[in-house]
Design an enzyme around this catalytic site. Structure first.
Site, PDB file in Angstrom:
ATOM      1  N   CYS A  86       2.503  18.122  16.394  1.00 24.05           N
ATOM      2  CA  CYS A  86       2.205  17.930  17.809  1.00 24.05           C
ATOM      3  C   CYS A  86       3.369  18.453  18.663  1.00 24.05           C
ATOM      4  O   CYS A  86       3.535  19.658  18.775  1.00 24.05           O
ATOM      5  CB  CYS A  86       1.861  16.472  18.111  1.00 24.05           C
ATOM      6  SG  CYS A  86       1.091  16.259  19.740  1.00 24.05           S
ATOM      7  N   HIS A 170      -2.534  15.296  14.611  1.00 21.87           N
ATOM      8  CA  HIS A 170      -1.705  14.231  14.030  1.00 21.87           C
ATOM      9  C   HIS A 170      -2.291  13.763  12.685  1.00 21.87           C
ATOM     10  O   HIS A 170      -2.982  12.744  12.632  1.00 21.87           O
ATOM     11  CB  HIS A 170      -1.627  13.038  14.978  1.00 21.87           C
ATOM     12  CG  HIS A 170      -0.674  13.203  16.100  1.00 21.87           C
ATOM     13  ND1 HIS A 170       0.678  13.018  15.975  1.00 21.87           N
ATOM     14  CD2 HIS A 170      -0.886  13.555  17.395  1.00 21.87           C
ATOM     15  CE1 HIS A 170       1.273  13.227  17.134  1.00 21.87           C
ATOM     16  NE2 HIS A 170       0.355  13.562  18.013  1.00 21.87           N
ATOM     17  N   GLU A 172      -0.730  12.306  10.409  1.00 23.76           N
ATOM     18  CA  GLU A 172      -0.009  11.100   9.972  1.00 23.76           C
ATOM     19  C   GLU A 172      -0.555   9.814  10.577  1.00 23.76           C
ATOM     20  O   GLU A 172      -0.249   8.714  10.083  1.00 23.76           O
ATOM     21  CB  GLU A 172       1.485  11.233  10.310  1.00 23.76           C
ATOM     22  CG  GLU A 172       1.884  10.901  11.745  1.00 23.76           C
ATOM     23  CD  GLU A 172       1.586  12.006  12.737  1.00 23.76           C
ATOM     24  OE1 GLU A 172       2.005  11.872  13.912  1.00 23.76           O
ATOM     25  OE2 GLU A 172       0.924  12.997  12.362  1.00 23.76           O
TER      26      GLU A 172
END
Length: 237
Positions: A86, A170, A172
């Site tokens: 990001c 994202h 994660e």
């Protein structure tokens, strides 16, 4: 081979969720640096560098941002594998000669991303996949030697340049982070849109997005191969 050692450049202003998510997903020893606080490594002797998301824009006039961009450029020049996520994706683009700008609107929620070509970072990930996105900036010009790896109708979502990769989405995020980040956008995008996105953060959507988490294992495996090749070359000297 000894366990890999990565520098985790945490650019989140409140880094708790970021720390938890990356430490869960990356199978390596992470040496964390508070990038927002101006804590940047003084060397590039790592097996990899990971740059996280942030509330900031890479083009803002904040004292901590240029040293972060400069360090990422130095690490890339030294041949260290870099993964930017990001904001980290945008930092990497700027460090390598690309350009980041504000978007017309804001992309947030679980969205579909298309992958036009194969790359080791995306091994095991489909040509079209779901990932959580939250960003008002985008890479509008790739670095001169970069290759586009993924996109959607809101722009660039992944690129590669040598040993470096940036991903706008994202992979994660867990559900807790997705909900917390979304709820924090009320002043920016309005209550109605926030509530719609919150309704879409379901276990089923999260399960679909977990496919993209494979890129962390792929990045680690790439860094491990690179480190092994370096050790072999050093032994032959």
């Amino acid at each position: 081979m000894t366990r890999l050692r990565f520098a985790l450049l945490n650019a989140a202003h409140d880094g708790a969720n970021t720390r938890r998510n990356f430490r869960r997903e990356i199978d390596a020893d992470l040496v964390e640096f508070d990038a927002v606080g101006g804590d940047i490594p003084d060397h590039t002797e790592f097996d990899g560098v990971v740059v996280t998301g942030s509330r900031s824009s890479v083009y803002w006039d904040e004292a901590w941002i240029p040293p972060l961009v400069d360090y990422v450029a130095e690490a890339a020049d030294a041949g260290v594998p870099v993964l930017g996520v990001c904001y980290g994706h945008q930092v990497l683009a700027e460090a390598l000669g690309g350009r980041v700008a504000g978007m017309d609107g804001f992309e947030i929620g679980y969205n579909e991303i298309r992958r036009p070509r194969d790359d080791p970072l995306f091994d095991g990930i489909g040509e079209s996949f779901t990932a959580f996105t939250t960003h008002g900036d985008a890479v509008v010009e790739l670095p001169p030697s970069a290759t586009l790896l993924a996109e959607n109708d809101r722009g660039v979502h992944a690129f590669r340049d040598g040993h470096c990769w940036g991903v706008q989405f994202h992979p994660e995020y867990d559900v807790e982070t997705a909900r917390e980040v979304t709820d924090g956008k009320r002043d920016q995008i309005g209550d109605a849109r926030v509530d719609n996105v919150l309704d879409s953060i379901t276990p089923e959507a999260y399960d679909a997005a977990c496919e993209a988490k494979a890129l962390f294992e792929n990045f680690t495996a790439y860094a491990e191969r690179l480190a092994a090749d370096g050790a072999e070359a050093a032994a032959d000297d």
